[in-house]
Scaffold this active site. Sequence first.
Site, PDB file in Angstrom:
ATOM      1  N   ARG A 229      25.768  41.841  -6.561  1.00 47.87           N
ATOM      2  CA  ARG A 229      25.362  40.554  -6.008  1.00 47.87           C
ATOM      3  C   ARG A 229      23.863  40.578  -5.749  1.00 47.87           C
ATOM      4  O   ARG A 229      23.307  41.602  -5.332  1.00 47.87           O
ATOM      5  CB  ARG A 229      26.085  40.269  -4.680  1.00 47.87           C
ATOM      6  N   HIS A 277      24.337  36.378 -14.706  1.00 44.96           N
ATOM      7  CA  HIS A 277      25.559  36.672 -13.930  1.00 44.96           C
ATOM      8  C   HIS A 277      26.792  36.658 -14.856  1.00 44.96           C
ATOM      9  O   HIS A 277      27.778  35.971 -14.595  1.00 44.96           O
ATOM     10  CB  HIS A 277      25.733  35.669 -12.776  1.00 44.96           C
TER      11      HIS A 277
END
Length: 314
Positions: A229, A277
Amino acid sequence: MPAILLAVTGLDPQPWEQRLRALAPQRDIYLWPQRLGDPADVAYACAWNAPRGLFARLPRLETIFSLGAGVDHILADPQLPDVPVVRIVDPDLTMRMTEYVVLHVLMHHRRQRLYDAQQRERMWREHEQAPANTVAVGVMGLGVLGRAAAVALARLGFRVAGWSRTPKALPDVETFHGDDGLDAFIRRTEILVCLLPATPATQGMLDRKLICKLKRDGAAGAYLINAARGTLQVDADILAALEEGLLAGATLDVFACEPLPAASPLWRHPRVTITPHNAAASDPHALAANVLRQIERFEQGLPLEHVVDRARGY
Ligand code: NDP
Ligand code: OXD
């Protein structure tokens, strides 16, 4: 029959909706915000970055399913109702992450970016290549994804270690744990792979202090891969570490603000590899069945699998 609500932002809900409908034609599938139906019908929410407060407006909600492995986007909701939160654990997702980690470790180890640059110049020049068994890779997080990546890297011959909160034992992987084990783990690591969840304890961990401690006496230098993250990394510290030679390069799949703003200097840095991502994208073709299987278990009175420990944060 209890309805499923699909509540996602930042990814296309259509393939999920189509797949859920195809696999469970008998169920009502509601889609936020277009087709909400009666909120009292909804027993299951399938969520990815759903708007805060939405779950609290579903009076008969039984379970929230994250459409990914991470649940930080759900646990951040201050009005989260007291229902189980379930995350995805699936071989499809795990294999995608293993591929990504192996790809980027090897890109650095085999200096592929350097050879790409040479090719643009039509330059035929070979560089010293260290054997994998002299290169120390460290995987932060030895959960479902970290373990699989660590084992795959060990099979390729790298000197692999892993770090987790609690002790672990893995074949051919040296393990460290807890705050006390972090220093020794980082100091023996040249290529650092981050697969930790985003929690208050991990926020901002990938900072200058940690990067300074990486081992950097190998042929290719220290390298950071963050596929966890963005809130774990301090972008300014990474950029400064690249300039100061503390890091030879970095692969970043995740960012505190996504999509990464066009103004970010990370985009243009020659030694930073950016991906959107997608290290382990959640593929509805593989994963909708996973969610529906869990719903079936629940309705048969069997325990849900991979329920998140809210106190722990993952
Ligand atoms: P798991 O919950 O299975 O594993 C988490 C691991 O992190 C565990 O080994 C845990 O240790 C360790 N950990 C957690 N907190 C700490 C801490 N404070 N100190 C040390 N170790 C800690 O998660 P997954 O492996 O399934 O996924 C990891 C993360 O990857 C997800 O949370 C998500 O954010 C990210 N992800 C990113 C994707 C992408 O495409 N970029 C795709 C999928 C996931 P212990 O076991 O001892 O508790
Ligand atoms: C996940 C992700 O958590 O894709 O699964 O980030």
